[in-house]
Design a protein around this motif. Structure first.
Motif, short mmCIF file in Angstrom:
data_model
loop_
_atom_site.label_atom_id
_atom_site.label_comp_id
_atom_site.label_asym_id
_atom_site.label_seq_id
_atom_site.Cartn_x
_atom_site.Cartn_y
_atom_site.Cartn_z
N LEU A 1 -55.92 -49.60 30.33
CA LEU A 1 -57.11 -50.29 30.84
C LEU A 1 -56.74 -50.92 32.18
O LEU A 1 -55.84 -51.75 32.25
N ILE A 2 -57.41 -50.48 33.24
CA ILE A 2 -57.17 -51.07 34.56
C ILE A 2 -57.96 -52.37 34.64
O ILE A 2 -59.18 -52.38 34.66
N ASP A 3 -57.24 -53.49 34.67
CA ASP A 3 -57.89 -54.80 34.65
C ASP A 3 -58.39 -55.22 36.03
O ASP A 3 -59.48 -55.77 36.17
N LYS A 4 -57.58 -54.95 37.05
CA LYS A 4 -57.96 -55.39 38.39
C LYS A 4 -57.21 -54.58 39.44
O LYS A 4 -56.05 -54.23 39.26
N VAL A 5 -57.91 -54.25 40.53
CA VAL A 5 -57.29 -53.57 41.67
C VAL A 5 -57.60 -54.39 42.93
O VAL A 5 -58.76 -54.69 43.22
N GLU A 6 -56.56 -54.78 43.63
CA GLU A 6 -56.72 -55.49 44.89
C GLU A 6 -56.13 -54.64 46.01
O GLU A 6 -54.93 -54.38 46.02
N GLU A 7 -56.98 -54.18 46.91
CA GLU A 7 -56.53 -53.33 48.01
C GLU A 7 -56.37 -54.18 49.27
O GLU A 7 -57.33 -54.78 49.75
N LYS A 8 -55.16 -54.20 49.80
CA LYS A 8 -54.88 -54.94 51.03
C LYS A 8 -54.39 -53.97 52.10
O LYS A 8 -54.17 -52.79 51.84
N GLU A 9 -54.22 -54.48 53.29
CA GLU A 9 -53.91 -53.59 54.42
C GLU A 9 -52.59 -52.86 54.24
O GLU A 9 -52.50 -51.66 54.49
N SER A 10 -51.56 -53.56 53.78
CA SER A 10 -50.24 -52.95 53.71
C SER A 10 -49.76 -52.66 52.29
O SER A 10 -48.81 -51.91 52.09
N ILE A 11 -50.42 -53.28 51.29
CA ILE A 11 -49.97 -53.10 49.91
C ILE A 11 -51.16 -53.26 48.96
O ILE A 11 -52.05 -54.09 49.20
N ASP A 12 -51.20 -52.44 47.92
CA ASP A 12 -52.22 -52.56 46.88
C ASP A 12 -51.61 -53.26 45.66
O ASP A 12 -50.42 -53.12 45.38
N HIS A 13 -52.45 -53.98 44.93
CA HIS A 13 -52.03 -54.64 43.70
C HIS A 13 -52.86 -54.08 42.55
O HIS A 13 -54.09 -54.08 42.61
N ILE A 14 -52.19 -53.59 41.51
CA ILE A 14 -52.88 -53.07 40.32
C ILE A 14 -52.37 -53.83 39.10
O ILE A 14 -51.15 -53.94 38.88
N TYR A 15 -53.30 -54.35 38.32
CA TYR A 15 -52.98 -55.04 37.07
C TYR A 15 -53.58 -54.21 35.94
O TYR A 15 -54.78 -53.94 35.93
N ALA A 16 -52.75 -53.80 34.99
CA ALA A 16 -53.22 -52.90 33.93
C ALA A 16 -52.64 -53.30 32.58
O ALA A 16 -51.54 -53.86 32.50
N THR A 17 -53.40 -52.99 31.53
CA THR A 17 -52.96 -53.24 30.16
C THR A 17 -52.76 -51.91 29.44
O THR A 17 -53.66 -51.06 29.45
N ILE A 18 -51.59 -51.74 28.85
CA ILE A 18 -51.34 -50.59 27.99
C ILE A 18 -51.76 -50.98 26.58
O ILE A 18 -51.23 -51.93 26.01
N VAL A 19 -52.73 -50.26 26.03
CA VAL A 19 -53.26 -50.55 24.70
C VAL A 19 -52.58 -49.64 23.68
O VAL A 19 -52.50 -48.43 23.87
N VAL A 20 -52.08 -50.23 22.59
CA VAL A 20 -51.45 -49.46 21.51
C VAL A 20 -52.09 -49.84 20.18
O VAL A 20 -52.84 -50.82 20.08
N ASP A 21 -51.80 -49.04 19.16
CA ASP A 21 -52.44 -49.20 17.85
C ASP A 21 -51.67 -50.11 16.90
O ASP A 21 -52.25 -50.74 16.03
N LYS A 22 -50.34 -50.18 17.09
CA LYS A 22 -49.51 -50.94 16.16
C LYS A 22 -48.50 -51.79 16.92
O LYS A 22 -48.11 -51.47 18.05
N LYS A 23 -48.03 -52.85 16.24
CA LYS A 23 -47.02 -53.73 16.84
C LYS A 23 -45.73 -52.97 17.10
O LYS A 23 -45.05 -53.20 18.10
#
Length: 298
Positions: free
Chosen positions: A216-238
């Motif tokens: 699940l892509i939580d947030k994408v921040e696009e800047k001039e020299s670098i992009d920031h991506i925050y994502a959650t990996i979802v799984v079924d079990k602990k």
């Protein structure tokens, strides 16, 4: 008066059993790493439009999940994605490894509409001898009234992209271009990022873990020299969360490093990638969770 150039544009569904080589073929034809590629089956989960320009033709390829039996709700979604693509296209490419029996092709014929032409592509031909290849071509002659063409293909060697695109373009109708000729896909950037992170999960985990995980892509921040991506990996079990994180977080670091490299190669920009892992038990059977992740099950 100079006649305007007649252009073509159309949709081509790329189908076959899981792990038939669909995504590898499309990345090769497009010339960019857009589709998830894994040696593990059932990696592709939803349709992905990828655009190739060949002379005056705009070919919109639709990468599809492998045709397989319905199990979980997610599998049902995947099969529906493949069926929708076959129903909404001008041409179907049926990919089948040269080592497969013809039963997969017979199953495909039972699913497809006879009024939509299809081309059979025998994939992974570099793995067999010329004798085996010719024998398989001979077997397909019993169905020669069904397919428009039968083409052996290998991403590693053999026919050129130009020859295959030329053959495909013959079946594309005359039509103004449907998309800007400069773009390679109609997908949002975050959907491509999700697939590249999923590819890294397939690369660094095994057994059932990749199939019971998603991104699940939580947030994408696009800047001039670098992009920031925050994502959650979802799984079924602990226990799956523990496998993805790994000892002292090493597996998650490898996944992040691999995904970051893939995304940077595509975007040609530096990337900060933050990955976290969350347990959502039964997510592949939960309509609301599936919808949040991007899979709408009717």
């Amino acid at each position: 008066m100079i006649e305007p150039l007649k252009t073509k544009a159309g949709f081509v569904a790329v189908v076959g059993r899981p792990n038939a080589g669909k995504s590898s073929l499309l990345n090769w034809l497009i010339g960019e790493k857009l589709a998830l590629v894994s040696h593990k089956a059932n990696a592709t989960r939803k349709r992905l439009n990828m655009i190739a320009m060949h002379e005056n033709a705009q070919i919109i390829f639709i990468d599809t999940p492998g045709i397989h039996e319905q199990e979980r709700l997610l599998n049902q979604f995947m099969l529906e994605e493949a069926m929708k693509a076959m129903g909404d296209c001008d041409l179907i490419l049926f990919l089948t490894p040269v080592t497969d029996t013809l039963q997969h092709y017979a199953d495909f014929l039972a699913l497809t509409k006879p009024d939509v032409p299809h081309i059979v592509l025998l994939t992974k031909t570099d793995t067999v001898s010329q004798t085996v290849l010719l024998d398989k071509i001979t077997q397909y002659q019993a169905y020669q009234d069904k397919f428009a063409a039968l083409i052996p293909v290998s991403v590693k060697k053999g026919i050129s992209q130009s020859y295959l695109l030329e053959t495909i373009s013959r079946f594309i109708p005359e039509h103004p271009y449907l998309y800007d000729p400069e773009i390679l896909t109609t997908e949002r950037s975050r959907d491509i990022y999700k697939e590249l992170i999923r590819e890294a999960i397939f690369e660094y985990t095994s057994d059932e873990v990749p199939y019971f995980s998603d991104v699940l892509i939580d947030k994408v921040e696009e800047k001039e020299s670098i992009d920031h991506i925050y994502a959650t990996i979802v799984v079924d079990k602990k226990s799956q969360k523990g496998i993805i994180i790994g000892k002292e977080g090493q597996t998650l670091k490898r996944i992040g490093s691999h995904a970051r490299r893939l995304i940077e190669e595509l975007s040609q920009k530096r990337l900060f990638l933050k990955l976290v892992v969350a347990v959502k038990q039964g997510w592949s059977q939960d309509k609301e969770l599936l919808k949040k992740i991007g899979y709408i099950v009717e």
